[in-house]
Design a protein around this motif. Structure first.
Motif, mmCIF file in Angstrom:
data_model
loop_
_atom_site.group_PDB
_atom_site.id
_atom_site.type_symbol
_atom_site.label_atom_id
_atom_site.label_comp_id
_atom_site.label_asym_id
_atom_site.label_seq_id
_atom_site.Cartn_x
_atom_site.Cartn_y
_atom_site.Cartn_z
ATOM 1 N N ASN A 202 0.825 -1.213 0.000
ATOM 2 C CA ASN A 202 0.000 0.000 0.000
ATOM 3 C C ASN A 202 0.859 1.263 0.000
ATOM 4 O O ASN A 202 0.501 2.281 0.607
ATOM 5 C CB ASN A 202 -0.945 0.003 1.215
ATOM 6 C CG ASN A 202 -2.108 0.957 1.022
ATOM 7 O OD1 ASN A 202 -2.578 1.172 -0.095
ATOM 8 N ND2 ASN A 202 -2.577 1.543 2.112
ATOM 9 N N ASP A 203 1.989 1.196 -0.692
ATOM 10 C CA ASP A 203 2.952 2.297 -0.704
ATOM 11 C C ASP A 203 3.270 2.656 -2.155
ATOM 12 O O ASP A 203 3.639 1.792 -2.952
ATOM 13 C CB ASP A 203 4.233 1.871 0.021
ATOM 14 C CG ASP A 203 5.075 3.054 0.472
ATOM 15 O OD1 ASP A 203 4.942 4.140 -0.131
ATOM 16 O OD2 ASP A 203 5.865 2.898 1.421
ATOM 17 N N ARG A 204 3.150 3.916 -2.502
ATOM 18 C CA ARG A 204 3.298 4.351 -3.891
ATOM 19 C C ARG A 204 4.748 4.451 -4.354
ATOM 20 O O ARG A 204 5.026 4.971 -5.421
ATOM 21 C CB ARG A 204 2.552 5.681 -4.097
ATOM 22 C CG ARG A 204 1.065 5.525 -3.796
ATOM 23 C CD ARG A 204 0.246 6.742 -4.163
ATOM 24 N NE ARG A 204 -1.146 6.535 -3.740
ATOM 25 C CZ ARG A 204 -2.203 7.152 -4.255
ATOM 26 N NH1 ARG A 204 -2.033 8.040 -5.224
ATOM 27 N NH2 ARG A 204 -3.414 6.900 -3.810
ATOM 28 N N ILE A 205 5.655 3.914 -3.568
ATOM 29 C CA ILE A 205 7.046 3.815 -4.018
ATOM 30 C C ILE A 205 7.246 2.581 -4.886
ATOM 31 O O ILE A 205 8.297 2.435 -5.525
ATOM 32 C CB ILE A 205 8.029 3.769 -2.830
ATOM 33 C CG1 ILE A 205 7.797 2.504 -1.992
ATOM 34 C CG2 ILE A 205 7.902 5.027 -1.994
ATOM 35 C CD1 ILE A 205 8.848 2.280 -0.923
ATOM 36 N N TYR A 206 6.261 1.696 -4.932
ATOM 37 C CA TYR A 206 6.335 0.504 -5.780
ATOM 38 C C TYR A 206 5.487 0.719 -7.028
ATOM 39 O O TYR A 206 4.460 1.394 -6.992
ATOM 40 C CB TYR A 206 5.845 -0.729 -5.014
ATOM 41 C CG TYR A 206 6.678 -1.053 -3.801
ATOM 42 C CD1 TYR A 206 7.964 -1.551 -3.945
ATOM 43 C CD2 TYR A 206 6.175 -0.851 -2.514
ATOM 44 C CE1 TYR A 206 8.741 -1.841 -2.826
ATOM 45 C CE2 TYR A 206 6.942 -1.136 -1.398
ATOM 46 C CZ TYR A 206 8.220 -1.621 -1.561
ATOM 47 O OH TYR A 206 8.994 -1.909 -0.456
ATOM 48 N N ALA A 207 5.922 0.116 -8.110
ATOM 49 C CA ALA A 207 5.177 0.256 -9.363
ATOM 50 C C ALA A 207 3.941 -0.639 -9.347
ATOM 51 O O ALA A 207 3.994 -1.780 -8.899
ATOM 52 C CB ALA A 207 6.070 -0.114 -10.544
ATOM 53 N N ASN A 208 2.836 -0.110 -9.836
ATOM 54 C CA ASN A 208 1.641 -0.900 -10.077
ATOM 55 C C ASN A 208 1.213 -0.706 -11.530
ATOM 56 O O ASN A 208 1.918 -0.083 -12.320
ATOM 57 C CB ASN A 208 0.519 -0.530 -9.099
ATOM 58 C CG ASN A 208 -0.023 0.871 -9.355
ATOM 59 O OD1 ASN A 208 0.575 1.667 -10.080
ATOM 60 N ND2 ASN A 208 -1.147 1.190 -8.747
ATOM 61 N N TYR A 209 0.067 -1.236 -11.873
ATOM 62 C CA TYR A 209 -0.431 -1.130 -13.247
ATOM 63 C C TYR A 209 -0.500 0.329 -13.694
ATOM 64 O O TYR A 209 -0.132 0.668 -14.824
ATOM 65 C CB TYR A 209 -1.807 -1.784 -13.344
ATOM 66 C CG TYR A 209 -2.478 -1.602 -14.691
ATOM 67 C CD1 TYR A 209 -2.279 -2.521 -15.723
ATOM 68 C CD2 TYR A 209 -3.309 -0.507 -14.933
ATOM 69 C CE1 TYR A 209 -2.893 -2.351 -16.961
ATOM 70 C CE2 TYR A 209 -3.923 -0.328 -16.161
ATOM 71 C CZ TYR A 209 -3.709 -1.250 -17.175
ATOM 72 O OH TYR A 209 -4.304 -1.069 -18.394
ATOM 73 N N TYR A 210 -0.968 1.189 -12.799
ATOM 74 C CA TYR A 210 -1.184 2.578 -13.192
ATOM 75 C C TYR A 210 0.123 3.351 -13.343
ATOM 76 O O TYR A 210 0.192 4.301 -14.129
ATOM 77 C CB TYR A 210 -2.126 3.247 -12.189
ATOM 78 C CG TYR A 210 -3.524 2.685 -12.275
ATOM 79 C CD1 TYR A 210 -4.351 3.013 -13.341
ATOM 80 C CD2 TYR A 210 -4.003 1.798 -11.314
ATOM 81 C CE1 TYR A 210 -5.633 2.484 -13.451
ATOM 82 C CE2 TYR A 210 -5.276 1.257 -11.414
ATOM 83 C CZ TYR A 210 -6.089 1.605 -12.489
ATOM 84 O OH TYR A 210 -7.348 1.058 -12.599
ATOM 85 N N ALA A 211 1.147 2.970 -12.616
ATOM 86 C CA ALA A 211 2.455 3.596 -12.828
ATOM 87 C C ALA A 211 2.962 3.274 -14.227
ATOM 88 O O ALA A 211 3.470 4.159 -14.941
ATOM 89 C CB ALA A 211 3.442 3.111 -11.768
ATOM 90 N N ALA A 212 2.820 2.025 -14.630
ATOM 91 C CA ALA A 212 3.228 1.637 -15.989
ATOM 92 C C ALA A 212 2.373 2.343 -17.024
ATOM 93 O O ALA A 212 2.863 2.763 -18.083
ATOM 94 C CB ALA A 212 3.127 0.122 -16.151
ATOM 95 N N SER A 213 1.096 2.507 -16.742
ATOM 96 C CA SER A 213 0.194 3.197 -17.664
ATOM 97 C C SER A 213 0.579 4.669 -17.792
ATOM 98 O O SER A 213 0.549 5.237 -18.892
ATOM 99 C CB SER A 213 -1.251 3.069 -17.163
ATOM 100 O OG SER A 213 -2.164 3.644 -18.069
ATOM 101 N N ALA A 214 0.969 5.295 -16.690
ATOM 102 C CA ALA A 214 1.372 6.700 -16.712
ATOM 103 C C ALA A 214 2.623 6.897 -17.548
ATOM 104 O O ALA A 214 2.717 7.840 -18.343
ATOM 105 C CB ALA A 214 1.601 7.210 -15.289
ATOM 106 N N LEU A 215 3.596 6.008 -17.372
ATOM 107 C CA LEU A 215 4.819 6.117 -18.175
ATOM 108 C C LEU A 215 4.527 5.814 -19.639
ATOM 109 O O LEU A 215 5.090 6.447 -20.535
ATOM 110 C CB LEU A 215 5.889 5.165 -17.634
ATOM 111 C CG LEU A 215 7.251 5.225 -18.335
ATOM 112 C CD1 LEU A 215 7.822 6.637 -18.340
ATOM 113 C CD2 LEU A 215 8.230 4.253 -17.678
ATOM 114 N N MET A 216 3.626 4.885 -19.888
ATOM 115 C CA MET A 216 3.259 4.553 -21.252
ATOM 116 C C MET A 216 2.625 5.762 -21.947
ATOM 117 O O MET A 216 2.927 6.052 -23.119
ATOM 118 C CB MET A 216 2.297 3.365 -21.270
ATOM 119 C CG MET A 216 1.972 2.858 -22.656
ATOM 120 S SD MET A 216 3.350 1.962 -23.423
ATOM 121 C CE MET A 216 2.841 0.262 -23.107
ATOM 122 N N SER A 217 1.777 6.478 -21.251
ATOM 123 C CA SER A 217 1.146 7.646 -21.866
ATOM 124 C C SER A 217 2.192 8.689 -22.226
ATOM 125 O O SER A 217 2.117 9.325 -23.285
ATOM 126 C CB SER A 217 0.088 8.246 -20.931
ATOM 127 O OG SER A 217 0.671 8.908 -19.830
#
Length: 460
Positions: A202-217
């Motif tokens: 539950n810590d935003r220092i780890y990548a999740n689906y949306y982090a990858a989506s943000a970088l993809m955009s």
């Protein structure tokens, strides 16, 4: 024993701000040993995250993308006349032996080497839970894609290192920018297929689906694939249960803020600091103000609207030296209470990405709506959807201006934006030091000496 092994993996690639060379691989323990259980696999991948904070390029500190590209874009200015390394960045007179440029390059490749080692360890281990293995692979691929993104945008054609084979890596030629972007997209596509929607611990220092989506955009904006940029940024914007623009600008850069998509923490890096490198770099020391090396340039500050809440909350003034400074981060002195994380990806950028993607697709109304989300929070005049003077071109110029103000001193956005939009020559028109070849940093001299297959960028 396993904790010692993991520590050795991290320490073998340890780097301070002045790190300039990749340690030889004989100090790296074998992947088969490190990834012999779920616990050791988790700890080893966590070790990569921990190294993002001390590594030069991703640190937010004096040798980071944020500072060096900020100098290149004239968002920042050098405060020490004796600091020739910084002056070279600001004056577009970089030499291939510039130690800060070398640190930038080498630290990015160190992170990539760690990612390659982890990916090999995960693939070669039969002891890790399959679901966990997929999850960890997604996180590591995301970090590798992120690192290559900055290398290709700062240096152009760079070696595409995808293995821990030191002999092979040492003789790699420059790969085309197209090939590097293909690998970035492949890593992100696989990461999206492997990463969960939620954050580990539950810590935003780890990548999740949306982090990858943000970088993809972001990647698709750079590739001018506006439809895909729109698609991926919309995924973030529509997920209002997890992400929202912070109403109070002072809350944006707090640890795990609602706006944060991915952050880097000082915790676990081996550093004794309990505040971000950005705080330590941009905020003037309360006693020893002479320790501060960079400040906001007068050129940048003079173009800001003093009625803009971002000016009021994110720009500070140090009366002792009569300099303006970036005040997005508020803390450079905490001892026990870590309140801020280094922001890497946040929701405001996604609104600006979608605004640009929509404008490029002639969806002027949609672009204005997204841009007004950022303007509204900043407390400045909104754009009217019925204003006939707003054309696609004027809207794109407005978006670029908003990106400059919203994202200053964050990961070199201004420097990269000027390059990708083709505005950089016009921006530096009249600067006697500027040449178009200065858009790319030089490949470090040491790497050219040790690898005769590498080609230097034009103009160096």
């Amino acid at each position: 024993m396993k904790y010692i092994i993991i520590s050795l993996l991290c320490l073998s690639l340890w780097a301070c701000e002045d790190f300039v060379e990749i340690d030889p691989p004989n100090t790296i323990v074998t992947s088969e040993v490190v990834f012999d259980s779920d616990e050791t696999a988790l700890s080893a991948v966590k070790g990569i995250y921990n190294q993002l904070y001390p590594r030069a390029f991703s640190s937010g500190g004096e040798n980071s993308v944020t500072v060096l590209a900020g100098l290149s874009a004239h968002t920042l200015t050098n405060l020490r006349v004796t600091n020739l390394d910084y002056i070279e960045f600001k004056d577009h007179a970089l030499m291939p032996d510039n130690i800060r440029n070398t640190a930038l390059w080498s630290s990015a490749y160190n992170i990539i080497y760690m990612c390659n080692s982890a990916l090999e360890g995960i693939r070669n281990s039969s002891a890790i839970n399959e679901e966990l293995a997929q999850h960890l692979e997604g996180e590591v691929r995301f970090i590798r894609a992120f690192s290559f993104f900055y290398l290709v945008n700062l240096y152009g054609e760079v070696p595409l290192t995808l293995t821990t084979n030191y002999q092979l890596n040492a003789g790699l030629e420059n790969s085309s920018t197209e090939a590097v972007y293909e690998q970035i997209l492949l890593d992100l596509e696989l990461a999206l297929a492997q990463l969960p929607l939620s954050y580990r611990e539950n810590d935003r220092i780890y990548a999740n689906y949306y982090a990858a989506s943000a970088l993809m955009s972001r990647v698709y904006v750079y590739l001018e694939n506006w439809q895909q940029a729109d698609f991926y940024s919309t995924q973030l914007i529509n997920n209002s249960d997890s992400y929202a623009l912070e109403e109070d600008l002072d809350d944006v850069f707090l640890a795990n803020s609602n706006e944060a998509i991915w952050q880097i923490t000082p915790r676990g890096s081996g550093s004794s600091m309990t505040y971000t490198n950005e705080g330590g770099t941009f905020l003037f020391h309360p006693v020893l103000s002479s320790l501060t090396r960079v400040a906001l340039s007068n050129e940048f500050v003079s173009n800001l609207d003093t009625n803009d809440l971002r000016y009021q909350h994110w720009v500070g003034y140090h009366s002792g030296t009569e300099n303006y400074y970036a005040h997005k981060y508020k803390d450079r002195s905490s001892i026990d209470n870590l309140t801020e994380y280094s922001m890497v990806l946040r929701l405001a950028e996604q609104y600006l990405i979608r605004a640009e993607a929509r404008a490029r697709q002639n969806d002027v109304q949609g672009a204005i709506a997204d841009l007004n989300m950022i303007k509204n929070r900043a407390g400045i005049d909104l754009l009217s959807t019925s204003d006939p003077a707003i054309t696609q071109q004027t809207l794109l110029e407005e978006i670029l201006e908003e990106r400059k103000v919203e994202l200053f001193t964050e990961w070199g956005h201004r420097w990269l934006d000027l390059k990708r939009t083709g505005n950089i020559d016009d921006f530096f028109e009249g600067d006697s030091n500027w040449e178009t070849n200065d858009m790319l940093y030089p490949i470090p001299e040491n790497d050219l000496i040790t690898n005769p297959n590498l080609l230097q960028n034009p103009g160096y």
